[in-house]
Scaffold this motif. Sequence first.
Motif: not given
Lengths: 112, 115
Positions: A20-29
């Motif tokens: 499992t890989l994780r990602c937090s998007p750029k703020s507002g995206h």
Amino acid sequence: DAGVTQSPTHLIKTRGQQVTLRCSPKSGHDTVSWYQQALGQGPQFIFQYYEEEERQRGNFPDRFSGHQFPNYSSELNVNALLLGDSALYLCASTPFGGTEAFFGQGTRLTVV
Amino acid sequence: AQSVTQPDIHITVSEGASLELRCNYSYGATPYLFWYVQSPGQGLQLLLKYFSGDTLVQGIKGFEAEFKRSQSSFNLRKPSVHWSDAAEYFCAVVVGGGSNYKLTFGKGTLLTVNP
């Protein structure tokens, strides 16, 4: 602004395992896409999530699945790992209707 | 389906020399076009983009690109290359927006800069 963040940066798995890989998007995206970049190749589109649903999918088998959470972060899951799954996995985020994707630094997955 | 071709796998230039990286795309209408740069083991950084209007676009780090509809090309240029420009460069095209936003990349051009 932290930009797009991915975790972990590197990991090593054995054939047949799951990851499992994780990602937090750029703020507002609110839209997150995942790409696979094999060594010496350009990134290949895996799938895209918006409003917690998979909206588009590239030519990848069902072993690749994902999820998006209410806070817009996302996970990429790969089951029954193959040696050929070794690659850099990139997450990109865009605002809905936006025309520019911002990429994270990627997760380097090695399958042994 | 749209596609992107970067004919040059590897280019070597001397520091201070000019640079042109080639990119051709295949799509019926005018897509959105991008150039990204990737340093070893890193993610992708956007250099510049073309959506419409002026066919010569300026980007970061002194790069520019020219869109030529008749040739389906979007070549990247820099008048004087610096050693720090050594990296891999990717041309990309996107069709659609919103939930249809999907980048299609070329295979990349690796740039080596000699001192």
